[in-house]
Design an enzyme around this catalytic site. Structure first.
Site, PDB file in Angstrom:
ATOM      1  N   LYS A  11      -7.548  29.590 -22.751  1.00 47.01           N
ATOM      2  CA  LYS A  11      -7.998  29.443 -24.138  1.00 47.01           C
ATOM      3  C   LYS A  11      -9.083  30.476 -24.482  1.00 47.01           C
ATOM      4  O   LYS A  11      -9.618  31.130 -23.573  1.00 47.01           O
ATOM      5  CB  LYS A  11      -8.519  28.012 -24.328  1.00 47.01           C
ATOM      6  CG  LYS A  11      -7.440  26.948 -24.146  1.00 47.01           C
ATOM      7  CD  LYS A  11      -8.015  25.563 -24.391  1.00 47.01           C
ATOM      8  CE  LYS A  11      -6.945  24.487 -24.224  1.00 47.01           C
ATOM      9  NZ  LYS A  11      -7.484  23.140 -24.574  1.00 47.01           N
ATOM     10  N   TYR A  51       0.328  22.253 -31.321  1.00 44.80           N
ATOM     11  CA  TYR A  51      -0.470  21.018 -31.265  1.00 44.80           C
ATOM     12  C   TYR A  51       0.003  19.977 -32.276  1.00 44.80           C
ATOM     13  O   TYR A  51      -0.786  19.106 -32.673  1.00 44.80           O
ATOM     14  CB  TYR A  51      -1.952  21.347 -31.474  1.00 44.80           C
ATOM     15  CG  TYR A  51      -2.635  21.924 -30.245  1.00 44.80           C
ATOM     16  CD1 TYR A  51      -2.647  21.219 -29.034  1.00 44.80           C
ATOM     17  CD2 TYR A  51      -3.292  23.155 -30.291  1.00 44.80           C
ATOM     18  CE1 TYR A  51      -3.286  21.735 -27.906  1.00 44.80           C
ATOM     19  CE2 TYR A  51      -3.938  23.674 -29.160  1.00 44.80           C
ATOM     20  CZ  TYR A  51      -3.929  22.950 -27.978  1.00 44.80           C
ATOM     21  OH  TYR A  51      -4.577  23.450 -26.860  1.00 44.80           O
ATOM     22  N   ASN A 118     -12.134  23.617 -23.066  1.00 40.89           N
ATOM     23  CA  ASN A 118     -11.894  23.274 -21.653  1.00 40.89           C
ATOM     24  C   ASN A 118     -11.025  24.298 -20.908  1.00 40.89           C
ATOM     25  O   ASN A 118     -10.275  23.956 -20.010  1.00 40.89           O
ATOM     26  CB  ASN A 118     -11.316  21.857 -21.557  1.00 40.89           C
ATOM     27  CG  ASN A 118     -10.057  21.684 -22.382  1.00 40.89           C
ATOM     28  OD1 ASN A 118      -9.479  22.677 -22.834  1.00 40.89           O
ATOM     29  ND2 ASN A 118      -9.614  20.459 -22.568  1.00 40.89           N
ATOM     30  N   HIS A 121      -4.930  25.295 -21.145  1.00 44.05           N
ATOM     31  CA  HIS A 121      -3.884  24.360 -21.570  1.00 44.05           C
ATOM     32  C   HIS A 121      -2.766  24.403 -20.540  1.00 44.05           C
ATOM     33  O   HIS A 121      -2.454  25.475 -20.013  1.00 44.05           O
ATOM     34  CB  HIS A 121      -3.315  24.769 -22.929  1.00 44.05           C
ATOM     35  CG  HIS A 121      -2.020  24.064 -23.239  1.00 44.05           C
ATOM     36  ND1 HIS A 121      -1.987  22.809 -23.804  1.00 44.05           N
ATOM     37  CD2 HIS A 121      -0.723  24.416 -23.009  1.00 44.05           C
ATOM     38  CE1 HIS A 121      -0.716  22.418 -23.911  1.00 44.05           C
ATOM     39  NE2 HIS A 121       0.069  23.376 -23.439  1.00 44.05           N
ATOM     40  N   GLU A 132       6.946  24.617 -25.969  1.00 47.75           N
ATOM     41  CA  GLU A 132       5.799  25.533 -26.000  1.00 47.75           C
ATOM     42  C   GLU A 132       6.188  26.948 -25.555  1.00 47.75           C
ATOM     43  O   GLU A 132       5.709  27.938 -26.126  1.00 47.75           O
ATOM     44  CB  GLU A 132       4.680  24.972 -25.106  1.00 47.75           C
ATOM     45  CG  GLU A 132       4.102  23.671 -25.661  1.00 47.75           C
ATOM     46  CD  GLU A 132       3.191  22.942 -24.693  1.00 47.75           C
ATOM     47  OE1 GLU A 132       2.950  23.449 -23.566  1.00 47.75           O
ATOM     48  OE2 GLU A 132       2.710  21.857 -25.067  1.00 47.75           O
TER      49      GLU A 132
HETATM   50  P1  DAT Z   1      -4.917  18.224 -22.693  1.00 43.67           P
HETATM   51  O1  DAT Z   1      -5.292  19.633 -23.084  1.00 43.67           O
HETATM   52  O2  DAT Z   1      -5.663  17.763 -21.476  1.00 43.67           O
HETATM   53  O3  DAT Z   1      -3.426  18.015 -22.612  1.00 43.67           O
HETATM   54  P2  DAT Z   1      -4.793  16.842 -25.242  1.00 43.67           P
HETATM   55  O4  DAT Z   1      -3.409  17.365 -25.378  1.00 43.67           O
HETATM   56  O5  DAT Z   1      -4.986  15.364 -25.387  1.00 43.67           O
HETATM   57  O6  DAT Z   1      -5.469  17.275 -23.870  1.00 43.67           O
HETATM   58  O7  DAT Z   1      -5.727  17.517 -26.352  1.00 43.67           O
HETATM   59  C1  DAT Z   1      -5.600  18.890 -26.674  1.00 43.67           C
HETATM   60  C2  DAT Z   1      -6.970  19.505 -26.682  1.00 43.67           C
HETATM   61  O8  DAT Z   1      -7.755  18.944 -27.737  1.00 43.67           O
HETATM   62  C3  DAT Z   1      -7.785  19.246 -25.421  1.00 43.67           C
HETATM   63  O9  DAT Z   1      -7.510  20.194 -24.417  1.00 43.67           O
HETATM   64  C4  DAT Z   1      -9.193  19.319 -25.909  1.00 43.67           C
HETATM   65  C5  DAT Z   1      -9.118  18.758 -27.300  1.00 43.67           C
HETATM   66  N1  DAT Z   1      -9.421  17.319 -27.355  1.00 43.67           N
HETATM   67  C6  DAT Z   1      -8.594  16.307 -26.928  1.00 43.67           C
HETATM   68  N2  DAT Z   1      -9.150  15.113 -27.133  1.00 43.67           N
HETATM   69  C7  DAT Z   1     -10.364  15.361 -27.702  1.00 43.67           C
HETATM   70  C8  DAT Z   1     -11.433  14.535 -28.165  1.00 43.67           C
HETATM   71  N3  DAT Z   1     -11.373  13.194 -28.106  1.00 43.67           N
HETATM   72  N4  DAT Z   1     -12.538  15.135 -28.676  1.00 43.67           N
HETATM   73  C9  DAT Z   1     -12.622  16.483 -28.743  1.00 43.67           C
HETATM   74  N5  DAT Z   1     -11.640  17.320 -28.358  1.00 43.67           N
HETATM   75  C10 DAT Z   1     -10.538  16.773 -27.839  1.00 43.67           C
HETATM   76 MG    MG Z   2      -2.012  18.212 -24.146  1.00 46.12          MG
END
Ligand code: DAT
Ligand code: MG
Length: 140
Positions: A11, A51, A118, A121, A132
């Site tokens: 990212k 997303y 973080n 992805h 994707e």
């Molecule tokens: P991942 O990337 O672990 O698959 P995800 O698909 O649930 O997580 O969410 C996509 C991204 O959005 C994630 O990498 C970081 C952000 N994110 C997810 N949940 C969040 C939250 N509760 N508050 C802030 N950012 C969040």
């Molecule tokens: Mg995800």
């Protein structure tokens, strides 16, 4: 059984901090193959498709804005069970809770923003991976 593929993104935070090589090193050290790789400045259309499952959530617009804030490195990795395997390398979504030893646990932290930055992805299922890879590598 066909060899699995997963879509990995370094990212904008990881790219800007010069952590692309460290992420690729961990993927290769684990034993997965780099099948395709490029640096991309994603459009908001690509990010909305990528997303789509998060549309309407409070972090959705901050997430799209963050992901548009700079280049990302997009990678297709390959290997048996690499989808689950990379999710394990990446660690938990919240970098504060991600275990030491994982990419997010070792390299990420909370920066007080509306979206968690973080580093990486990784696709979460074969269906997401196919979807994707089509967004980031339409030529494949
Ligand atoms: P991942 O990337 O672990 O698959 P995800 O698909 O649930 O997580 O969410 C996509 C991204 O959005 C994630 O990498 C970081 C952000 N994110 C997810 N949940 C969040 C939250 N509760 N508050 C802030 N950012 C969040
Ligand atoms: Mg995800």
């Amino acid at each position: 059984m066909t060899t699995e593929r997963s879509l990995v993104l370094v990212k904008p935070d990881g790219y800007a901090r010069g952590l692309t090589g460290e992420v690729l090193r961990r993927i290769e050290a684990k034993g997965y193959r780099l099948a395709a790789l490029k640096v991309v400045s994603p459009t908001t259309d690509m990010l909305h498709r990528h997303y789509a499952e998060h549309e309407g959530k409070p972090f959705f617009e901050p997430l799209v804005e963050f992901m548009s804030s700079g280049p990302v490195t997009a990678v297709v990795i390959e290997g048996e069970q690499c989808i689950a395997g990379f999710r394990s390398l990446a660690g938990a979504t919240d970098p504060t809770k991600a275990a030491p030893g994982s990419i997010r646990g070792d390299l990420g932290r909370d920066w007080g923003a509306k979206v968690q930055k973080n580093i990486v992805h990784g696709s979460d299922s074969p269906e997401s991976a196919a979807h994707e890879i089509g967004i980031w590598f339409p030529e494949l």
